[in-house]
Design an enzyme around this catalytic site. Structure first.
Site, PDB file in Angstrom:
ATOM      1  N   ASP A   1      61.128 -39.713  24.926  1.00 15.54           N
ATOM      2  CA  ASP A   1      59.978 -38.852  25.209  1.00 15.54           C
ATOM      3  C   ASP A   1      60.025 -38.363  26.661  1.00 15.54           C
ATOM      4  O   ASP A   1      60.540 -39.065  27.540  1.00 15.54           O
ATOM      5  CB  ASP A   1      58.686 -39.654  24.957  1.00 15.54           C
ATOM      6  CG  ASP A   1      57.481 -38.738  24.805  1.00 15.54           C
ATOM      7  OD1 ASP A   1      57.662 -37.513  24.625  1.00 15.54           O
ATOM      8  OD2 ASP A   1      56.351 -39.253  24.878  1.00 15.54           O
ATOM      9  N   GLY A   2      59.477 -37.179  26.880  1.00 14.95           N
ATOM     10  CA  GLY A   2      59.300 -36.691  28.253  1.00 14.95           C
ATOM     11  C   GLY A   2      60.131 -35.472  28.623  1.00 14.95           C
ATOM     12  O   GLY A   2      60.114 -35.057  29.778  1.00 14.95           O
TER      13      GLY A   2
ATOM     14  N   TRP B   1      59.428 -33.258  32.006  1.00 10.61           N
ATOM     15  CA  TRP B   1      60.530 -33.151  32.973  1.00 10.61           C
ATOM     16  C   TRP B   1      60.735 -31.675  33.339  1.00 10.61           C
ATOM     17  O   TRP B   1      60.905 -31.335  34.516  1.00 10.61           O
ATOM     18  CB  TRP B   1      61.808 -33.733  32.355  1.00 10.61           C
ATOM     19  CG  TRP B   1      62.999 -33.735  33.257  1.00 10.61           C
ATOM     20  CD1 TRP B   1      63.402 -34.756  34.082  1.00 10.61           C
ATOM     21  CD2 TRP B   1      63.965 -32.680  33.418  1.00 10.61           C
ATOM     22  NE1 TRP B   1      64.550 -34.393  34.756  1.00 10.61           N
ATOM     23  CE2 TRP B   1      64.916 -33.126  34.361  1.00 10.61           C
ATOM     24  CE3 TRP B   1      64.103 -31.417  32.872  1.00 10.61           C
ATOM     25  CZ2 TRP B   1      66.005 -32.349  34.769  1.00 10.61           C
ATOM     26  CZ3 TRP B   1      65.182 -30.629  33.272  1.00 10.61           C
ATOM     27  CH2 TRP B   1      66.116 -31.095  34.213  1.00 10.61           C
TER      28      TRP B   1
ATOM     29  N   ARG C   1      60.525 -25.490  28.324  1.00  7.65           N
ATOM     30  CA  ARG C   1      60.766 -26.741  27.584  1.00  7.65           C
ATOM     31  C   ARG C   1      62.206 -26.829  27.073  1.00  7.65           C
ATOM     32  O   ARG C   1      62.772 -27.912  26.956  1.00  7.65           O
ATOM     33  CB  ARG C   1      59.782 -26.847  26.400  1.00  7.65           C
ATOM     34  CG  ARG C   1      58.330 -26.941  26.836  1.00  7.65           C
ATOM     35  CD  ARG C   1      57.401 -27.029  25.621  1.00  7.65           C
ATOM     36  NE  ARG C   1      57.646 -28.212  24.821  1.00  7.65           N
ATOM     37  CZ  ARG C   1      57.160 -29.424  25.093  1.00  7.65           C
ATOM     38  NH1 ARG C   1      56.394 -29.606  26.146  1.00  7.65           N
ATOM     39  NH2 ARG C   1      57.425 -30.439  24.304  1.00  7.65           N
TER      40      ARG C   1
ATOM     41  N   HIS D   1      64.839 -30.095  26.902  1.00  6.40           N
ATOM     42  CA  HIS D   1      65.520 -30.633  25.721  1.00  6.40           C
ATOM     43  C   HIS D   1      67.046 -30.605  25.924  1.00  6.40           C
ATOM     44  O   HIS D   1      67.749 -31.518  25.498  1.00  6.40           O
ATOM     45  CB  HIS D   1      65.117 -29.851  24.469  1.00  6.40           C
ATOM     46  CG  HIS D   1      63.693 -30.096  24.046  1.00  6.40           C
ATOM     47  ND1 HIS D   1      63.170 -31.354  23.884  1.00  6.40           N
ATOM     48  CD2 HIS D   1      62.677 -29.235  23.761  1.00  6.40           C
ATOM     49  CE1 HIS D   1      61.893 -31.262  23.516  1.00  6.40           C
ATOM     50  NE2 HIS D   1      61.565 -29.984  23.441  1.00  6.40           N
TER      51      HIS D   1
ATOM     52  N   LEU E   1      80.062 -48.793  17.490  1.00  3.38           N
ATOM     53  CA  LEU E   1      78.608 -48.582  17.489  1.00  3.38           C
ATOM     54  C   LEU E   1      78.214 -47.710  16.297  1.00  3.38           C
ATOM     55  O   LEU E   1      78.909 -46.737  15.989  1.00  3.38           O
ATOM     56  CB  LEU E   1      78.218 -47.850  18.786  1.00  3.38           C
ATOM     57  CG  LEU E   1      76.777 -47.352  18.909  1.00  3.38           C
ATOM     58  CD1 LEU E   1      75.853 -48.488  19.328  1.00  3.38           C
ATOM     59  CD2 LEU E   1      76.654 -46.233  19.934  1.00  3.38           C
TER      60      LEU E   1
HETATM   61  C1  FPP Z   1      60.167 -35.596  23.023  1.00  3.35           C
HETATM   62  O1  FPP Z   1      59.888 -34.983  24.269  1.00  3.35           O
HETATM   63  C2  FPP Z   1      61.471 -35.194  22.558  1.00  3.35           C
HETATM   64  C3  FPP Z   1      61.727 -34.558  21.388  1.00  3.35           C
HETATM   65  C4  FPP Z   1      60.670 -34.209  20.417  1.00  3.35           C
HETATM   66  C5  FPP Z   1      63.071 -34.139  21.031  1.00  3.35           C
HETATM   67  C6  FPP Z   1      64.168 -35.070  21.431  1.00  3.35           C
HETATM   68  C7  FPP Z   1      65.398 -34.290  21.514  1.00  3.35           C
HETATM   69  C8  FPP Z   1      66.404 -34.496  22.393  1.00  3.35           C
HETATM   70  C9  FPP Z   1      66.456 -35.634  23.303  1.00  3.35           C
HETATM   71  C10 FPP Z   1      67.542 -33.553  22.467  1.00  3.35           C
HETATM   72  C11 FPP Z   1      68.345 -33.357  21.247  1.00  3.35           C
HETATM   73  C12 FPP Z   1      68.819 -34.606  20.603  1.00  3.35           C
HETATM   74  C13 FPP Z   1      70.070 -34.836  20.198  1.00  3.35           C
HETATM   75  C14 FPP Z   1      70.318 -36.060  19.399  1.00  3.35           C
HETATM   76  C15 FPP Z   1      71.204 -33.982  20.530  1.00  3.35           C
HETATM   77  P1  FPP Z   1      58.623 -34.048  24.386  1.00  3.35           P
HETATM   78  O2  FPP Z   1      59.065 -32.645  24.128  1.00  3.35           O
HETATM   79  O3  FPP Z   1      57.525 -34.514  23.499  1.00  3.35           O
HETATM   80  O4  FPP Z   1      58.244 -34.270  25.894  1.00  3.35           O
HETATM   81  P2  FPP Z   1      56.777 -34.214  26.515  1.00  3.35           P
HETATM   82  O5  FPP Z   1      55.990 -35.343  25.920  1.00  3.35           O
HETATM   83  O6  FPP Z   1      57.029 -34.412  27.981  1.00  3.35           O
HETATM   84  O7  FPP Z   1      56.217 -32.851  26.197  1.00  3.35           O
END
Ligand code: FPP
Length: 246
Positions: free
Chosen positions: A4-5, A9, A17, A21, A116
């Protein structure tokens, strides 16, 4: 890991956003490599939840495209590190182009004894996993394979998405929120929780070390008293899973 985050960030840096990601996706590679080095055998990442479908269409499409782009380059790194990719969730809801790429990398990295298992949770919800499990068991009962009396924890576990993967020893959540957000609801019954304020794009191998060293100080009692545990086991005994970082 609940990654998360990414959004915060990006916001902190006046980026969109998407950039958050993208940076988050880079951390996935680093953390997978770090886990391999540490001898961790199973890593389950929460990449997209059933609830994430409710995000704005632009963000959902961007995440799907990012995932496919990432899978296209990730396969070589996975093969090099002897990592077997698996996935879990309502995968049939993913766009066809994502399913095709995901299945290709799963097939290509499939091996008898990987260093893994990387389990990507995509379109995943813990409640949906339990619903799917209940449906499987109900249809088996209806077909006369089991009686209702035979439904026990072992049978339920065996009908979850990946029964071959042991329950996690440790759940790491980045971004500072103290909740489980529908992740692995059955599997985390006795999992140790570690929440860090560090946002996912800043979560690197040093933060992973910190989480593992905190974990190693936890006494896992599994319902027993601390005296009973102290008599029988080292403080950092695992639930039996071959998680090699101990
Ligand atoms: C949450 O942060 C994150 C997600 C919903 C997506 C996670 C995706 C990735 C880490 C990248 C792609 C993954 C792979 C496996 C290649 P948020 O958007 O909710 O952050 P916030 O709470 O700060 O808004």
């Amino acid at each position: 890991m609940i990654m998360d985050g990414n959004g915060r960030w990006a916001k902190d840096r006046n980026f969109g956003r998407t950039r958050g990601h993208r940076e988050g996706a880079k951390r996935v590679d680093e953390i997978v490599t770090a886990c391999c080095r540490k001898g961790i055998k199973y890593l389950t990442l929460y990449a997209f939840s059933t609830e994430n479908w409710n995000r704005p269409g632009f963000e959902v499409n961007m995440l799907m495209r990012l995932l496919v782009q990432h899978l296209k380059t990730m396969d070589k790194k996975l093969l090099k590190n002897n990592v077997a990719l698996v996935a879990q969730g309502s995968l049939e809801r993913l766009p066809k182009f994502v399913q095709l790429e995901l299945n290709r990398v799963i097939r290509q990295t499939s091996t008898e004894s990987p260093t893994l298992y990387l389990n990507l949770s995509l379109s995943y919800g813990g409640r949906q996993e339990i619903v799917d499990c209940a449906r499987k068991i109900a249809s088996e009962v209806a077909a006369g394979k089991y009686s209702i009396d035979q439904i026990d924890e072992e049978l339920v576990r065996s009908r979850l998405y990946h029964p071959e993967i042991p329950d996690p020893d440790l759940l790491i959540r980045t971004g500072g929120e103290y909740r489980v957000s529908n992740f692995l609801l059955w599997e985390i019954a006795y999992t140790e929780l570690y929440v860090t304020k560090t946002l996912w794009p800043d979560f690197g191998p040093a933060e992973l070390d910190e989480a593992l060293s905190t974990f190693s100080t936890r006494q896992r009692r599994f319902g027993k008293t601390s005296e009973q545990v102290a008599e029988t086991e080292p403080a950092f005994e695992t639930s039996g899973a071959a998680h090699g970082f101990l």
